[in-house]
Write a protein that holds these residues in place. Structure first.
Motif, PDB file in Angstrom:
ATOM      1  N   ILE A   1       0.852  -1.199   0.000  1.00  0.00           N
ATOM      2  CA  ILE A   1       0.000   0.000   0.000  1.00  0.00           C
ATOM      3  C   ILE A   1       0.886   1.246   0.000  1.00  0.00           C
ATOM      4  O   ILE A   1       1.759   1.393   0.846  1.00  0.00           O
ATOM      5  CB  ILE A   1      -0.930   0.023   1.238  1.00  0.00           C
ATOM      6  N   THR A   2       0.659   2.108  -0.989  1.00  0.00           N
ATOM      7  CA  THR A   2       1.399   3.370  -1.015  1.00  0.00           C
ATOM      8  C   THR A   2       0.467   4.505  -0.602  1.00  0.00           C
ATOM      9  O   THR A   2      -0.749   4.355  -0.617  1.00  0.00           O
ATOM     10  CB  THR A   2       1.977   3.678  -2.415  1.00  0.00           C
ATOM     11  N   GLY A   3       1.052   5.616  -0.216  1.00  0.00           N
ATOM     12  CA  GLY A   3       0.262   6.764   0.228  1.00  0.00           C
ATOM     13  C   GLY A   3       0.652   7.996  -0.556  1.00  0.00           C
ATOM     14  O   GLY A   3       1.829   8.206  -0.857  1.00  0.00           O
ATOM     15  N   LEU A   4      -0.344   8.803  -0.917  1.00  0.00           N
ATOM     16  CA  LEU A   4      -0.069  10.026  -1.672  1.00  0.00           C
ATOM     17  C   LEU A   4      -0.537  11.253  -0.907  1.00  0.00           C
ATOM     18  O   LEU A   4      -1.578  11.245  -0.256  1.00  0.00           O
ATOM     19  CB  LEU A   4      -0.795   9.998  -3.022  1.00  0.00           C
ATOM     20  N   THR A   5       0.235  12.316  -1.034  1.00  0.00           N
ATOM     21  CA  THR A   5      -0.143  13.595  -0.447  1.00  0.00           C
ATOM     22  C   THR A   5       0.393  14.688  -1.372  1.00  0.00           C
ATOM     23  O   THR A   5       1.052  14.396  -2.364  1.00  0.00           O
ATOM     24  CB  THR A   5       0.393  13.714   0.997  1.00  0.00           C
ATOM     25  N   GLY A   6       0.078  15.924  -1.038  1.00  0.00           N
ATOM     26  CA  GLY A   6       0.534  17.027  -1.888  1.00  0.00           C
ATOM     27  C   GLY A   6      -0.315  18.249  -1.651  1.00  0.00           C
ATOM     28  O   GLY A   6      -1.080  18.288  -0.683  1.00  0.00           O
ATOM     29  N   PRO A   7      -0.223  19.221  -2.544  1.00  0.00           N
ATOM     30  CA  PRO A   7      -1.027  20.438  -2.357  1.00  0.00           C
ATOM     31  C   PRO A   7      -2.517  20.109  -2.333  1.00  0.00           C
ATOM     32  O   PRO A   7      -2.969  19.220  -3.070  1.00  0.00           O
ATOM     33  CB  PRO A   7      -0.689  21.291  -3.587  1.00  0.00           C
ATOM     34  N   LEU A   8      -3.258  20.825  -1.495  1.00  0.00           N
ATOM     35  CA  LEU A   8      -4.703  20.583  -1.370  1.00  0.00           C
ATOM     36  C   LEU A   8      -5.394  20.597  -2.737  1.00  0.00           C
ATOM     37  O   LEU A   8      -6.245  19.751  -3.020  1.00  0.00           O
ATOM     38  CB  LEU A   8      -5.320  21.641  -0.441  1.00  0.00           C
ATOM     39  N   ALA A   9      -5.003  21.528  -3.596  1.00  0.00           N
ATOM     40  CA  ALA A   9      -5.649  21.647  -4.907  1.00  0.00           C
ATOM     41  C   ALA A   9      -5.464  20.369  -5.733  1.00  0.00           C
ATOM     42  O   ALA A   9      -6.367  19.970  -6.479  1.00  0.00           O
ATOM     43  CB  ALA A   9      -5.081  22.851  -5.661  1.00  0.00           C
ATOM     44  N   GLU A  10      -4.321  19.724  -5.579  1.00  0.00           N
ATOM     45  CA  GLU A  10      -4.081  18.481  -6.326  1.00  0.00           C
ATOM     46  C   GLU A  10      -4.905  17.327  -5.754  1.00  0.00           C
ATOM     47  O   GLU A  10      -5.408  16.479  -6.493  1.00  0.00           O
ATOM     48  CB  GLU A  10      -2.590  18.132  -6.308  1.00  0.00           C
ATOM     49  N   VAL A  11      -5.055  17.317  -4.431  1.00  0.00           N
ATOM     50  CA  VAL A  11      -5.900  16.289  -3.806  1.00  0.00           C
ATOM     51  C   VAL A  11      -7.346  16.502  -4.258  1.00  0.00           C
ATOM     52  O   VAL A  11      -8.065  15.544  -4.548  1.00  0.00           O
ATOM     53  CB  VAL A  11      -5.792  16.333  -2.260  1.00  0.00           C
ATOM     54  N   GLU A  12      -7.750  17.767  -4.354  1.00  0.00           N
ATOM     55  CA  GLU A  12      -9.112  18.073  -4.833  1.00  0.00           C
ATOM     56  C   GLU A  12      -9.305  17.605  -6.266  1.00  0.00           C
ATOM     57  O   GLU A  12     -10.367  17.095  -6.617  1.00  0.00           O
ATOM     58  CB  GLU A  12      -9.389  19.583  -4.709  1.00  0.00           C
ATOM     59  N   ARG A  13      -8.279  17.761  -7.100  1.00  0.00           N
ATOM     60  CA  ARG A  13      -8.372  17.287  -8.490  1.00  0.00           C
ATOM     61  C   ARG A  13      -8.488  15.769  -8.524  1.00  0.00           C
ATOM     62  O   ARG A  13      -9.235  15.204  -9.331  1.00  0.00           O
ATOM     63  CB  ARG A  13      -7.145  17.725  -9.284  1.00  0.00           C
ATOM     64  N   ALA A  14      -7.751  15.106  -7.663  1.00  0.00           N
ATOM     65  CA  ALA A  14      -7.825  13.639  -7.594  1.00  0.00           C
ATOM     66  C   ALA A  14      -9.234  13.217  -7.178  1.00  0.00           C
ATOM     67  O   ALA A  14      -9.835  12.330  -7.789  1.00  0.00           O
ATOM     68  CB  ALA A  14      -6.790  13.106  -6.611  1.00  0.00           C
ATOM     69  N   ALA A  15      -9.772  13.875  -6.139  1.00  0.00           N
ATOM     70  CA  ALA A  15     -11.115  13.529  -5.661  1.00  0.00           C
ATOM     71  C   ALA A  15     -12.142  13.797  -6.749  1.00  0.00           C
ATOM     72  O   ALA A  15     -13.061  12.998  -6.958  1.00  0.00           O
ATOM     73  CB  ALA A  15     -11.436  14.320  -4.395  1.00  0.00           C
ATOM     74  N   ALA A  16     -11.985  14.893  -7.470  1.00  0.00           N
ATOM     75  CA  ALA A  16     -12.942  15.237  -8.531  1.00  0.00           C
ATOM     76  C   ALA A  16     -12.943  14.156  -9.606  1.00  0.00           C
ATOM     77  O   ALA A  16     -14.001  13.734 -10.078  1.00  0.00           O
ATOM     78  CB  ALA A  16     -12.606  16.600  -9.122  1.00  0.00           C
ATOM     79  N   GLY A  17     -11.764  13.673  -9.976  1.00  0.00           N
ATOM     80  CA  GLY A  17     -11.658  12.631 -10.996  1.00  0.00           C
ATOM     81  C   GLY A  17     -12.329  11.340 -10.564  1.00  0.00           C
ATOM     82  O   GLY A  17     -12.884  10.601 -11.372  1.00  0.00           O
ATOM     83  N   LEU A  18     -12.294  11.091  -9.269  1.00  0.00           N
ATOM     84  CA  LEU A  18     -12.891   9.862  -8.736  1.00  0.00           C
ATOM     85  C   LEU A  18     -14.347  10.076  -8.330  1.00  0.00           C
ATOM     86  O   LEU A  18     -14.999   9.159  -7.841  1.00  0.00           O
ATOM     87  CB  LEU A  18     -12.077   9.372  -7.534  1.00  0.00           C
ATOM     88  N   ARG A  19     -14.842  11.289  -8.513  1.00  0.00           N
ATOM     89  CA  ARG A  19     -16.219  11.647  -8.066  1.00  0.00           C
ATOM     90  C   ARG A  19     -16.347  11.380  -6.561  1.00  0.00           C
ATOM     91  O   ARG A  19     -17.401  10.969  -6.077  1.00  0.00           O
ATOM     92  CB  ARG A  19     -17.296  10.852  -8.802  1.00  0.00           C
ATOM     93  N   ALA A  20     -15.250  11.586  -5.866  1.00  0.00           N
ATOM     94  CA  ALA A  20     -15.253  11.403  -4.417  1.00  0.00           C
ATOM     95  C   ALA A  20     -15.320  12.779  -3.762  1.00  0.00           C
ATOM     96  O   ALA A  20     -15.128  13.793  -4.429  1.00  0.00           O
ATOM     97  CB  ALA A  20     -13.984  10.680  -3.982  1.00  0.00           C
ATOM     98  N   SER A  21     -15.601  12.807  -2.485  1.00  0.00           N
ATOM     99  CA  SER A  21     -15.632  14.100  -1.811  1.00  0.00           C
ATOM    100  C   SER A  21     -14.980  14.014  -0.445  1.00  0.00           C
ATOM    101  O   SER A  21     -14.883  12.943   0.149  1.00  0.00           O
ATOM    102  CB  SER A  21     -17.063  14.611  -1.696  1.00  0.00           C
ATOM    103  N   PHE A  22     -14.500  15.140   0.029  1.00  0.00           N
ATOM    104  CA  PHE A  22     -13.995  15.236   1.387  1.00  0.00           C
ATOM    105  C   PHE A  22     -14.206  16.643   1.884  1.00  0.00           C
ATOM    106  O   PHE A  22     -14.315  17.582   1.102  1.00  0.00           O
ATOM    107  CB  PHE A  22     -12.525  14.815   1.473  1.00  0.00           C
ATOM    108  N   GLU A  23     -14.326  16.768   3.192  1.00  0.00           N
ATOM    109  CA  GLU A  23     -14.644  18.060   3.778  1.00  0.00           C
ATOM    110  C   GLU A  23     -14.008  18.163   5.162  1.00  0.00           C
ATOM    111  O   GLU A  23     -14.195  17.297   6.009  1.00  0.00           O
ATOM    112  CB  GLU A  23     -16.167  18.191   3.911  1.00  0.00           C
ATOM    113  N   LYS A  24     -13.266  19.218   5.341  1.00  0.00           N
ATOM    114  CA  LYS A  24     -12.627  19.469   6.638  1.00  0.00           C
ATOM    115  C   LYS A  24     -13.691  20.031   7.578  1.00  0.00           C
ATOM    116  O   LYS A  24     -14.406  20.961   7.223  1.00  0.00           O
ATOM    117  CB  LYS A  24     -11.513  20.487   6.409  1.00  0.00           C
ATOM    118  N   VAL A  25     -13.804  19.441   8.758  1.00  0.00           N
ATOM    119  CA  VAL A  25     -14.852  19.838   9.698  1.00  0.00           C
ATOM    120  C   VAL A  25     -14.219  20.221  11.037  1.00  0.00           C
ATOM    121  O   VAL A  25     -13.498  19.411  11.623  1.00  0.00           O
ATOM    122  CB  VAL A  25     -15.829  18.659   9.936  1.00  0.00           C
ATOM    123  N   PRO A  26     -14.457  21.454  11.522  1.00  0.00           N
ATOM    124  CA  PRO A  26     -13.907  21.832  12.827  1.00  0.00           C
ATOM    125  C   PRO A  26     -14.495  20.939  13.915  1.00  0.00           C
ATOM    126  O   PRO A  26     -15.681  20.594  13.853  1.00  0.00           O
ATOM    127  CB  PRO A  26     -14.378  23.280  13.030  1.00  0.00           C
TER     128      PRO A  26
END
Ligand SMILES: [Cu+2]
Lengths: 198, 157
Positions: A129-154
């Motif tokens: 299992i590998t793990g990816l990270t990077g700029p938030l905008a790139e993670v958002e692009r990855a999520a958009a491509g997968l039709r996935a969503s995430f949301e930071k919640v206080p």
């Protein structure tokens, strides 16, 4: 060529927003492209992230091998270790056959999940299992491509991240194969993965 | 950083397979209290436990406390439209005659503000507060991060 393929998404109650029961989608090279509710083929995704060893990873790197992608973060004590533990179990069940898979966790908390943090965390699970990270905008692009969503919640002076909990599977040529829902039985998960390996 | 008192508490309950012991308070049986190892103390820990109500009246788990966490709380993981979130749970119902599990992917104790790294093989005490039965303190066994629960079949119970 124009193919239609039936895709059965997991039947667990309360399933994914884009669960269609029975949906259909057209393969690459056909216009209009894909069903907007389903993940894009990997070849149409576009983002640049960094793996836990510091190497740059783009979706095009995955073409040629079946791919498994899921979202998570290391400050998540319940869902994420459970998913990683499940996946480690599936990989173990599949044995050396699973060596061909790209298995990738994309962090939805890139602020705290540096490559070094991901490396420490992933050392507790199957080494494939590998793990990816990077700029938030790139993670958002990855999520958009997968039709996935995430949301930071206080939360209690800190924050947590709600995120898509399913595991996405793709064929070696990058076509979307299926999703393993969060609560799906292992008996269904392993055959779904095997289908991308054959 | 670990205080001497905490270290003493941890060693006191640091016996193997402690997650397989059963504890009772009133009509409640508490079993399989376990947690997952953490990387450092910065990330939250988790608490899982099973509660069986052998009585004829409903009860509820209303709070948890432990010396290893400054802000322990009850959460419930819910998956809505494929998206996982974990809202606060005010209490966890423990209906008469039923077993309720705080288990991966559902209700869990969320151990915010850890005072120490939770290491595999160690343990820590947790005090469970029930609405009617009152308080009981049980040892929690820290399993690996990859664990899905204690294996009590082979624990000689
Ligand atoms: Cu939680």
């Amino acid at each position: 060529m124009r193919t239609r393929r039936a895709v059965i998404l997991g039947g667990v109650a309360g399933a994914l927003a884009f669960t269609l029961g029975l949906g259909a989608w057209r393969s690459r090279g056909t216009a209009p492209a894909t069903d907007p509710r389903l993940p894009l083929p990997i070849a149409e995704m576009d983002f640049t992230l960094t793996d836990q060893c510091g190497a740059t990873v783009r979706p095009s790197d995955w073409i040629g091998r079946p791919t498994m992608i899921f979202f998570g973060f290391t400050f998540c004590p319940d869902v994420c270790p459970t998913t990683l533990s499940d996946i480690s179990g599936w990989l173990e069940d599949l044995g050396p056959e699973a060596d061909r898979l790209n298995v990738t966790l994309i962090s939805v908390d890139p602020e705290r999940d540096t490559p070094a943090v991901l490396s420490d965390y992933l050392a507790n699970f199957d080494p494939r299992i590998t793990g990816l990270t990077g700029p938030l905008a790139e993670v958002e692009r990855a999520a958009a491509g997968l039709r996935a969503s995430f949301e930071k919640v206080p939360r209690d002076g800190d924050y947590t991240v709600n995120h898509t909990a399913g595991v996405f599977l793709f064929h070696p040529d990058g076509r979307f194969a299926s999703i393993i829902d969060y609560h799906e039985d292992r008996r269904f998960a392993v055959p779904k993965i095997r289908r991308t390996l054959s | 950083m670990r205080t001497p008192i905490l270290a003493a508490l941890l060693s006191l309950v640091g016996l193997p397979a402690m997650a397989c012991e059963t504890f009772t308070i009133g009509n409640l049986m508490i079993e399989h209290a376990w947690s997952r190892a953490t990387i450092g103390a910065e990330r939250p820990g988790v608490l899982y436990v099973e509660i069986t109500n052998t009585g004829s009246a409903d009860d509820a788990l209303v709070g948890i406390a432990t010396p290893v966490a400054e802000m322990p709380m009850l959460h419930e993981t819910v998956v809505t439209d494929g998206v996982a979130s974990m809202p606060h749970a005010m209490s966890v119902p423990v209906p008469a005659g039923q077993t309720v599990a705080l288990a991966p992917g559902g209700y869990h104790g969320m151990l915010m503000g850890l005072t120490t790294t939770l290491k595999e093989g160690e343990g820590f005490p947790v005090t469970l507060t029930f609405r009617d039965a009152g308080e009981v303190t049980v040892p929690v066994e820290v399993l690996s991060m990859q664990a899905e629960g204690p294996d009590c079949e082979h624990a000689g119970q």
